[in-house]
Scaffold this motif. Structure first.
Motif, PDB file in Angstrom:
ATOM      1  N   ASP A  58       0.834  -1.194   0.000  1.00 40.18           N
ATOM      2  CA  ASP A  58       0.000   0.000   0.000  1.00 40.18           C
ATOM      3  C   ASP A  58       0.876   1.255   0.000  1.00 40.18           C
ATOM      4  O   ASP A  58       0.617   2.218  -0.726  1.00 40.18           O
ATOM      5  CB  ASP A  58      -0.928   0.024   1.208  1.00 40.18           C
ATOM      6  CG  ASP A  58      -2.083  -0.954   1.074  1.00 40.18           C
ATOM      7  OD1 ASP A  58      -2.244  -1.541  -0.016  1.00 40.18           O
ATOM      8  OD2 ASP A  58      -2.818  -1.141   2.067  1.00 40.18           O
ATOM      9  N   GLU A 117      -5.018   2.597   6.282  1.00 38.13           N
ATOM     10  CA  GLU A 117      -6.390   2.973   6.630  1.00 38.13           C
ATOM     11  C   GLU A 117      -7.072   3.681   5.470  1.00 38.13           C
ATOM     12  O   GLU A 117      -8.251   3.450   5.177  1.00 38.13           O
ATOM     13  CB  GLU A 117      -6.384   3.885   7.862  1.00 38.13           C
ATOM     14  CG  GLU A 117      -5.958   3.188   9.150  1.00 38.13           C
ATOM     15  CD  GLU A 117      -5.756   4.160  10.288  1.00 38.13           C
ATOM     16  OE1 GLU A 117      -5.876   3.730  11.446  1.00 38.13           O
ATOM     17  OE2 GLU A 117      -5.477   5.355  10.028  1.00 38.13           O
ATOM     18  N   TYR A 119      -6.336   3.338   2.292  1.00 36.41           N
ATOM     19  CA  TYR A 119      -6.590   2.359   1.237  1.00 36.41           C
ATOM     20  C   TYR A 119      -7.824   1.511   1.539  1.00 36.41           C
ATOM     21  O   TYR A 119      -8.612   1.197   0.637  1.00 36.41           O
ATOM     22  CB  TYR A 119      -5.363   1.471   1.045  1.00 36.41           C
ATOM     23  CG  TYR A 119      -4.433   1.939  -0.047  1.00 36.41           C
ATOM     24  CD1 TYR A 119      -4.015   3.270  -0.110  1.00 36.41           C
ATOM     25  CD2 TYR A 119      -3.967   1.069  -1.027  1.00 36.41           C
ATOM     26  CE1 TYR A 119      -3.174   3.712  -1.099  1.00 36.41           C
ATOM     27  CE2 TYR A 119      -3.112   1.504  -2.029  1.00 36.41           C
ATOM     28  CZ  TYR A 119      -2.716   2.816  -2.054  1.00 36.41           C
ATOM     29  OH  TYR A 119      -1.879   3.257  -3.047  1.00 36.41           O
ATOM     30  N   ASP A 120      -7.990   1.120   2.810  1.00 38.97           N
ATOM     31  CA  ASP A 120      -9.184   0.353   3.181  1.00 38.97           C
ATOM     32  C   ASP A 120     -10.447   1.136   2.845  1.00 38.97           C
ATOM     33  O   ASP A 120     -11.428   0.574   2.341  1.00 38.97           O
ATOM     34  CB  ASP A 120      -9.157   0.019   4.672  1.00 38.97           C
ATOM     35  CG  ASP A 120      -8.169  -1.089   5.009  1.00 38.97           C
ATOM     36  OD1 ASP A 120      -7.744  -1.815   4.078  1.00 38.97           O
ATOM     37  OD2 ASP A 120      -7.802  -1.214   6.199  1.00 38.97           O
ATOM     38  N   ARG A 123     -10.948   1.477  -1.083  1.00 43.56           N
ATOM     39  CA  ARG A 123     -11.440   0.278  -1.770  1.00 43.56           C
ATOM     40  C   ARG A 123     -12.963   0.247  -1.782  1.00 43.56           C
ATOM     41  O   ARG A 123     -13.576  -0.305  -2.694  1.00 43.56           O
ATOM     42  CB  ARG A 123     -10.856  -0.971  -1.115  1.00 43.56           C
ATOM     43  CG  ARG A 123      -9.348  -1.121  -1.375  1.00 43.56           C
ATOM     44  CD  ARG A 123      -8.776  -2.405  -0.788  1.00 43.56           C
ATOM     45  NE  ARG A 123      -7.343  -2.475  -1.060  1.00 43.56           N
ATOM     46  CZ  ARG A 123      -6.393  -2.225  -0.178  1.00 43.56           C
ATOM     47  NH1 ARG A 123      -6.718  -1.867   1.073  1.00 43.56           N
ATOM     48  NH2 ARG A 123      -5.118  -2.315  -0.510  1.00 43.56           N
TER      49      ARG A 123
END
Length: 389
Positions: A58, A117, A119-120, A123
């Motif tokens: 990431d 965080e 990136y979560d 998505r």
């Protein structure tokens, strides 16, 4: 992900190395050093560095996207795209995420999420409002971002139910007319029509589309963050009017700025314009009316404000007169309801059958039938006024 690692390793081996959003990679005599908020590894060979970066991909893809895809050739675009996804954007606007500057934004850099965080969230899609626009950013497995743009009031609408556009210039037509087909003279007016979506934009096209809907909004937002926004206050803007608009200068007669408060309340409220008014009466005199909560600033009285003020200058130059006619308490309240409904643009929301609403069409027609004479005079009292322009 090989090209991401190749670029990152090459960058780390030169100059001061790599530093972005918590990722630091440097190269020295004892090999490579890799730092993230979670761990520090040193003395790494190139192969060891690649393996370690694969375990924190990431951070690696995030660096590649901001350094190689977006880069710093357009700091305004870079800062805006980072703001959209909640990445740190320093006061200088370069979005380097190094925390070396203050930020008076509500989402200060100190509170920004870490890369994993972020990136979560990406998505699933991260959404931000910009005026009446809703921008949603998503990330794929390679760290590439894509952006969807739609009307903020249609956040939950099925994408397939909206007309899809892909060219940024399509926004020009969408921004020209309101939902009733009426021309929108103020592009930042709070009457943008919906029914459309730009489903898959890259960062460059997103910013171009946003700028087509709201010209100069991103540059002015960016300059404001840098402390470089050049604000032209009322006195400045009025002072440079020429021709038929120069009459507005005569409205300032040394009797305070209450009239400019009226202008700001009429034209610049959040219900009328999505910008946040930063201009005041002059550099040392703030208006009493709140400037609003818009995401991007208004740096000077716009053409709509000046055009309306030209008319108000003439109207306010009239001498007051006393007119006498009688109203019941309910009729007085109804006149007030009608003015409020028109001023707030609520007349279309009042049902024809709702005769309990003062601005109801049948209530208004009854009042006109009762109180107006055949010449349209309220209470039968003629209006002694100068000819209109």
């Amino acid at each position: 992900m090989g090209h991401h690692l190749d670029a990152l390793v090459d960058a780390a081996a030169t100059g001061d190395g790599v530093s972005l959003d918590g990722l630091v990679v440097t190269h020295g005599d004892d090999g490579y050093r890799l730092e993230t908020p979670d761990s520090t590894l040193s003395g790494l060979t190139e192969g060891g560095l690649r393996e370690a970066l694969a375990d924190c991909d990431d951070y690696a893809t995030n660096w590649y996207f901001w350094s190689e895809v977006v880069d710093e050739s357009s700091p305004q675009r870079r800062a805006f795209l980072r703001w959209v996804e909640g990445a740190p954007v320093d006061a200088g606007g370069d979005g380097d995420g190094d925390g070396d500057g203050g930020d008076n934004d509500a989402d200060a850099d100190a509170d920004a999420a870490s890369v994993p965080e972020r990136y979560d969230a990406l998505r699933d899609g991260v959404s931000r409002e910009w005026g009446q626009l809703l921008v949603t950013a998503t990330v794929d497995d390679r760290g590439e971002r894509s952006y969807e743009l739609r009307h903020a009031d249609e956040a939950d609408a099925d994408r397939d139910a909206l007309d899809a556009y892909r060219e940024p210039l399509a926004a020009r037509q969408l921004a020209t007319y309101d939902e009733k087909g009426r021309y929108r003279p103020l592009k930042s007016g709070n009457n943008l029509a919906g029914g459309w979506v730009f489903p898959d934009l890259d960062g460059r096209d997103l910013v171009e589309t946003v700028e087509t809907f709201y010209p100069a909004s991103v540059p002015n937002w960016y300059r404001e963050r840098r402390g470089e926004l050049d604000v032209a206050h009322w006195e400045d803007a009025v002072g440079r009017q020429t021709g038929m608009y120069s009459v507005v200068k005569t409205w300032n007669r040394g009797d305070g700025h209450e009239h400019v408060d009226w202008v700001a309340e009429a034209c610049c409220d959040d219900s009328q314009c999505v910008k946040r008014r930063e201009w005041q009466y002059d550099d040392g005199t703030d208006l009493d009316v709140d400037g609003g909560d818009g995401a991007f600033p208004c740096r000077e009285p716009c053409s709509v404000v000046i055009a309306a003020s030209r008319k108000w200058t003439r109207l306010e130059g009239e001498e007051t007169q006393t007119y006498e006619f009688e109203l019941t308490p309910s009729e007085k309240k109804q006149v007030e309801d009608i003015i409020d409904a028109v001023a707030d643009g609520r007349t279309d929301d009042i049902r024809e059958a709702d005769v309990y609403e003062g601005a109801n069409r049948y209530r208004a027609r009854f009042l006109r039938a009762k109180l107006f004479d055949d010449e349209g005079n309220l209470g039968g009292v003629p209006t002694d006024a100068p000819d209109d322009e």
